[in-house]
Design a protein around this motif. Sequence first.
Motif, PDB file in Angstrom:
ATOM      1  N   SER A   6       5.408  11.354   4.488  1.00  0.00           N
ATOM      2  CA  SER A   6       4.744  10.210   5.489  1.00  0.00           C
ATOM      3  C   SER A   6       4.158  10.610   6.684  1.00  0.00           C
ATOM      4  O   SER A   6       4.731  10.818   7.787  1.00  0.00           O
ATOM      5  CB  SER A   6       6.011   9.183   5.800  1.00  0.00           C
ATOM      6  OG  SER A   6       6.952   9.946   6.365  1.00  0.00           O
ATOM      7  N   THR A   7       3.093  11.542   6.561  1.00  0.00           N
ATOM      8  CA  THR A   7       2.286  11.975   7.466  1.00  0.00           C
ATOM      9  C   THR A   7       1.241  11.221   8.093  1.00  0.00           C
ATOM     10  O   THR A   7       0.995   9.974   7.473  1.00  0.00           O
ATOM     11  CB  THR A   7       1.636  13.303   6.845  1.00  0.00           C
ATOM     12  OG1 THR A   7       0.596  12.871   5.931  1.00  0.00           O
ATOM     13  CG2 THR A   7       2.528  14.131   6.286  1.00  0.00           C
ATOM     14  N   PRO A   8       1.090  11.417   9.281  1.00  0.00           N
ATOM     15  CA  PRO A   8      -0.109  10.513   9.845  1.00  0.00           C
ATOM     16  C   PRO A   8      -1.362  10.548   9.012  1.00  0.00           C
ATOM     17  O   PRO A   8      -2.013   9.407   8.815  1.00  0.00           O
ATOM     18  CB  PRO A   8      -0.329  11.129  11.247  1.00  0.00           C
ATOM     19  CG  PRO A   8       0.904  11.863  11.612  1.00  0.00           C
ATOM     20  CD  PRO A   8       1.465  12.337  10.371  1.00  0.00           C
ATOM     21  N   GLU A   9      -1.920  11.350   8.447  1.00  0.00           N
ATOM     22  CA  GLU A   9      -2.952  11.397   7.510  1.00  0.00           C
ATOM     23  C   GLU A   9      -2.553  10.604   6.280  1.00  0.00           C
ATOM     24  O   GLU A   9      -3.579   9.628   5.791  1.00  0.00           O
ATOM     25  CB  GLU A   9      -3.090  12.901   6.949  1.00  0.00           C
ATOM     26  CG  GLU A   9      -4.474  13.079   6.026  1.00  0.00           C
ATOM     27  CD  GLU A   9      -4.740  14.473   5.417  1.00  0.00           C
ATOM     28  OE1 GLU A   9      -5.653  14.456   4.510  1.00  0.00           O
ATOM     29  OE2 GLU A   9      -3.903  15.101   5.914  1.00  0.00           O
ATOM     30  N   ALA A  10      -1.330  10.499   5.684  1.00  0.00           N
ATOM     31  CA  ALA A  10      -1.187   9.544   4.648  1.00  0.00           C
ATOM     32  C   ALA A  10      -1.168   8.225   4.954  1.00  0.00           C
ATOM     33  O   ALA A  10      -1.857   7.361   4.373  1.00  0.00           O
ATOM     34  CB  ALA A  10       0.183   9.976   3.803  1.00  0.00           C
ATOM     35  N   HIS A  11      -0.817   7.909   6.100  1.00  0.00           N
ATOM     36  CA  HIS A  11      -0.669   6.501   6.703  1.00  0.00           C
ATOM     37  C   HIS A  11      -2.126   6.146   7.069  1.00  0.00           C
ATOM     38  O   HIS A  11      -2.473   5.001   6.587  1.00  0.00           O
ATOM     39  CB  HIS A  11       0.165   6.566   7.883  1.00  0.00           C
ATOM     40  CG  HIS A  11       1.410   6.377   7.810  1.00  0.00           C
ATOM     41  ND1 HIS A  11       2.212   5.527   7.135  1.00  0.00           N
ATOM     42  CD2 HIS A  11       2.380   7.629   7.885  1.00  0.00           C
ATOM     43  CE1 HIS A  11       3.647   5.639   6.982  1.00  0.00           C
ATOM     44  NE2 HIS A  11       3.888   7.030   7.299  1.00  0.00           N
ATOM     45  N   SER A  12      -2.840   7.179   7.561  1.00  0.00           N
ATOM     46  CA  SER A  12      -4.428   6.597   7.683  1.00  0.00           C
ATOM     47  C   SER A  12      -5.170   6.429   6.393  1.00  0.00           C
ATOM     48  O   SER A  12      -6.082   5.555   6.268  1.00  0.00           O
ATOM     49  CB  SER A  12      -5.137   7.893   8.680  1.00  0.00           C
ATOM     50  OG  SER A  12      -5.343   8.670   7.898  1.00  0.00           O
ATOM     51  N   VAL A  13      -4.885   7.106   5.350  1.00  0.00           N
ATOM     52  CA  VAL A  13      -5.741   7.061   4.133  1.00  0.00           C
ATOM     53  C   VAL A  13      -5.056   5.602   3.669  1.00  0.00           C
ATOM     54  O   VAL A  13      -5.932   4.860   2.892  1.00  0.00           O
ATOM     55  CB  VAL A  13      -5.215   8.196   3.216  1.00  0.00           C
ATOM     56  CG1 VAL A  13      -5.616   7.993   1.962  1.00  0.00           C
ATOM     57  CG2 VAL A  13      -5.939   9.463   3.697  1.00  0.00           C
ATOM     58  N   LEU A  14      -3.750   5.209   3.562  1.00  0.00           N
ATOM     59  CA  LEU A  14      -3.140   4.032   2.950  1.00  0.00           C
ATOM     60  C   LEU A  14      -3.839   2.803   3.920  1.00  0.00           C
ATOM     61  O   LEU A  14      -4.215   1.869   3.173  1.00  0.00           O
ATOM     62  CB  LEU A  14      -1.866   3.972   3.110  1.00  0.00           C
ATOM     63  CG  LEU A  14      -1.195   2.692   2.680  1.00  0.00           C
ATOM     64  CD1 LEU A  14      -1.344   2.593   1.076  1.00  0.00           C
ATOM     65  CD2 LEU A  14       0.367   2.848   2.841  1.00  0.00           C
ATOM     66  N   GLU A  15      -3.811   3.171   5.226  1.00  0.00           N
ATOM     67  CA  GLU A  15      -4.467   1.963   5.986  1.00  0.00           C
ATOM     68  C   GLU A  15      -6.154   1.684   5.602  1.00  0.00           C
ATOM     69  O   GLU A  15      -6.214   0.637   5.769  1.00  0.00           O
ATOM     70  CB  GLU A  15      -4.288   2.377   7.609  1.00  0.00           C
ATOM     71  CG  GLU A  15      -4.832   1.182   8.487  1.00  0.00           C
ATOM     72  CD  GLU A  15      -4.444   1.688   9.995  1.00  0.00           C
ATOM     73  OE1 GLU A  15      -4.989   0.615  10.696  1.00  0.00           O
ATOM     74  OE2 GLU A  15      -3.995   2.657  10.104  1.00  0.00           O
ATOM     75  N   ALA A  16      -6.789   2.606   5.574  1.00  0.00           N
ATOM     76  CA  ALA A  16      -7.964   2.613   5.064  1.00  0.00           C
ATOM     77  C   ALA A  16      -8.152   1.889   3.735  1.00  0.00           C
ATOM     78  O   ALA A  16      -9.324   1.019   3.572  1.00  0.00           O
ATOM     79  CB  ALA A  16      -8.868   3.928   4.900  1.00  0.00           C
TER      80      ALA A  16
END
Length: 62
Positions: A6-16
């Motif tokens: 659960s990295t910030p990068e993974a969250h931003s990809v999921l949010e996009a």
Amino acid sequence: MGKKLSTPEAHSVLEAAQKHHARGLQEQAQALCHLVTYKKLRAEELEETHSFRRNALIKEIY
């Protein structure tokens, strides 16, 4: 320990991806609203047409 998932990068990809999906659903809903409005307007135009002809045209609209 294992790799953190659960990295910030993974969250931003999921949010996009979620935003993209939501936009797609909104576009589909808007298209359906336009189609329903079109059907309603066309059906109103056919009010005074002979019933057999009106039914054929309503089937064509669908």
